[in-house]
Scaffold this motif. Structure first.
Motif, PDB file in Angstrom:
ATOM      1  N   LYS A  45       8.060  31.084  19.840  1.00 17.38           N
ATOM      2  CA  LYS A  45       7.862  32.226  18.936  1.00 17.38           C
ATOM      3  C   LYS A  45       8.182  33.539  19.647  1.00 17.38           C
ATOM      4  CE  LYS A  45       4.290  29.817  16.374  1.00 17.38           C
ATOM      5  NZ  LYS A  45       2.851  29.695  16.190  1.00 17.38           N
ATOM      6  N   LEU A  46       7.827  33.620  20.914  1.00 17.03           N
ATOM      7  CA  LEU A  46       8.127  34.816  21.707  1.00 17.03           C
ATOM      8  C   LEU A  46       9.628  34.986  21.845  1.00 17.03           C
ATOM      9  CD1 LEU A  46       7.117  37.093  23.707  1.00 17.03           C
ATOM     10  CD2 LEU A  46       7.327  35.366  25.478  1.00 17.03           C
ATOM     11  N   LYS A  47      10.302  33.937  22.233  1.00 10.20           N
ATOM     12  CA  LYS A  47      11.754  33.999  22.421  1.00 10.20           C
ATOM     13  C   LYS A  47      12.479  34.286  21.110  1.00 10.20           C
ATOM     14  CE  LYS A  47      11.727  32.875  26.804  1.00 10.20           C
ATOM     15  NZ  LYS A  47      12.065  33.789  27.845  1.00 10.20           N
ATOM     16  N   ARG A  48      12.031  33.684  20.019  1.00 10.08           N
ATOM     17  CA  ARG A  48      12.678  33.895  18.729  1.00 10.08           C
ATOM     18  C   ARG A  48      12.537  35.346  18.287  1.00 10.08           C
ATOM     19  NH1 ARG A  48      10.283  30.261  14.528  1.00 10.08           N
ATOM     20  NH2 ARG A  48      10.183  29.123  16.441  1.00 10.08           N
ATOM     21  N   ALA A  49      11.362  35.938  18.478  1.00 15.47           N
ATOM     22  CA  ALA A  49      11.151  37.326  18.065  1.00 15.47           C
ATOM     23  C   ALA A  49      12.004  38.279  18.893  1.00 15.47           C
ATOM     24  CB  ALA A  49       9.673  37.695  18.191  1.00 15.47           C
ATOM     25  N   GLY A  50      12.231  37.956  20.161  1.00 16.72           N
ATOM     26  CA  GLY A  50      13.068  38.788  21.021  1.00 16.72           C
ATOM     27  C   GLY A  50      14.536  38.452  20.903  1.00 16.72           C
ATOM     28  N   LEU A  51      14.841  37.407  20.158  1.00 12.89           N
ATOM     29  CA  LEU A  51      16.200  36.938  19.937  1.00 12.89           C
ATOM     30  C   LEU A  51      16.958  36.817  21.247  1.00 12.89           C
ATOM     31  CD1 LEU A  51      16.992  38.874  16.667  1.00 12.89           C
ATOM     32  CD2 LEU A  51      16.483  36.463  16.899  1.00 12.89           C
ATOM     33  N   ASP A  52      18.153  37.331  21.286  1.00 14.29           N
ATOM     34  CA  ASP A  52      18.984  37.164  22.481  1.00 14.29           C
ATOM     35  C   ASP A  52      18.961  38.405  23.359  1.00 14.29           C
ATOM     36  OD1 ASP A  52      20.264  38.693  20.606  1.00 14.29           O
ATOM     37  OD2 ASP A  52      22.218  37.763  20.870  1.00 14.29           O
ATOM     38  N   TYR A  53      17.844  39.129  23.372  1.00 13.90           N
ATOM     39  CA  TYR A  53      17.742  40.364  24.132  1.00 13.90           C
ATOM     40  C   TYR A  53      17.076  40.170  25.495  1.00 13.90           C
ATOM     41  CZ  TYR A  53      19.123  42.869  19.957  1.00 13.90           C
ATOM     42  OH  TYR A  53      19.831  43.338  18.879  1.00 13.90           O
ATOM     43  N   TRP A  54      16.614  38.985  25.809  1.00 13.42           N
ATOM     44  CA  TRP A  54      15.827  38.784  27.036  1.00 13.42           C
ATOM     45  C   TRP A  54      16.587  39.157  28.295  1.00 13.42           C
ATOM     46  CZ3 TRP A  54      10.854  38.642  26.949  1.00 13.42           C
ATOM     47  CH2 TRP A  54      10.218  38.260  25.769  1.00 13.42           C
ATOM     48  N   HIS A  55      17.881  38.921  28.327  1.00 11.65           N
ATOM     49  CA  HIS A  55      18.638  39.229  29.546  1.00 11.65           C
ATOM     50  C   HIS A  55      18.831  40.733  29.752  1.00 11.65           C
ATOM     51  CE1 HIS A  55      21.720  38.961  26.424  1.00 11.65           C
ATOM     52  NE2 HIS A  55      22.488  39.708  27.191  1.00 11.65           N
ATOM     53  N   TYR A  56      18.499  41.556  28.768  1.00 12.34           N
ATOM     54  CA  TYR A  56      18.580  43.009  28.918  1.00 12.34           C
ATOM     55  C   TYR A  56      17.286  43.621  29.453  1.00 12.34           C
ATOM     56  CZ  TYR A  56      22.774  42.824  26.000  1.00 12.34           C
ATOM     57  OH  TYR A  56      24.011  42.558  25.493  1.00 12.34           O
ATOM     58  N   LEU A  57      16.240  42.836  29.564  1.00 11.99           N
ATOM     59  CA  LEU A  57      14.917  43.358  29.920  1.00 11.99           C
ATOM     60  C   LEU A  57      14.729  43.550  31.416  1.00 11.99           C
ATOM     61  CD1 LEU A  57      12.540  41.286  27.621  1.00 11.99           C
ATOM     62  CD2 LEU A  57      13.096  43.704  27.442  1.00 11.99           C
TER      63      LEU A  57
END
Length: 184
Positions: free
Chosen positions: A45-57
């Motif tokens: 659920k965390l990953k889905r809400a952040g979609l594909d933006y995790w590598h920008y964090l």
């Protein structure tokens, strides 16, 4: 460029944290997660809400508030429904840390009591508990960025099928008829 830091203290709802992560990625804000958290960082659920933006964090993790404060120097601004100062009347310093408590309890009152001049509130109608955490974070980060002139953020968008008139003397304003009428 001025830096804004978003600090979530013991977040409990993965979708909120995912939405906040997306806001951080879109604005260049650093994200600090202070445990214990009510979910795992690999939660779907965390990953889905952040979609594909995790590598920008730019994200950091801490084992409690003591660990967080030992590694960061502020200035700290505490967002709380118990605050006595309007968030928009505050002047945000460079490297500001906007600190938000858990969804069901907020920040510890002992912490708030020690920092009354840094406790900020978003105005809202009486009798309501609070706004959604991810919405409150977005309001706070964009206020700090607004005060700084939105550094390094794109302030003008682009149309996908047209060119804005001021960008070209003769704007190609013919719509793609097949796409508009569903004939593609």
């Amino acid at each position: 460029m001025p830096t804004v830091n978003i600090v979530l203290v013991e977040p409990q709802i993965p979708q909120n944290t995912g939405n906040i992560a997306r806001t951080c990625a879109a604005t260049g804000a650093r994200l600090h997660l202070v445990g214990p958290m009510g979910f795992s960082v690999d939660d779907k659920k965390l990953k889905r809400a952040g979609l594909d933006y995790w590598h920008y964090l730019d994200i950091s993790y801490y084992n409690g508030l003591a660990d967080f404060f030992s590694k960061n120097g502020g200035p700290f601004y505490y967002f709380t429904t118990k605050g006595r100062q309007n968030y928009s009347e505050n002047i945000y310093a460079d490297n500001a840390y906007l600190i938000f408590g858990r969804e069901d309890q907020g920040l510890p009152e002992e912490l708030l009591l020690k920092n009354p001049d840094r406790c900020l509130r978003l105005p809202m109608k009486g009798g309501l508990r609070s706004l959604n955490l991810s919405n409150t974070v977005a309001v706070g980060v964009y206020e700090a960025l607004r005060q700084w002139g939105f550094p390094e953020l794109e302030n003008r968008g682009q149309l996908s099928r047209y060119i804005w008139p001021e960008e070209e003397n003769q704007c190609e304003q013919q719509p793609m008829e097949d796409t508009i009428h569903g004939k593609d």
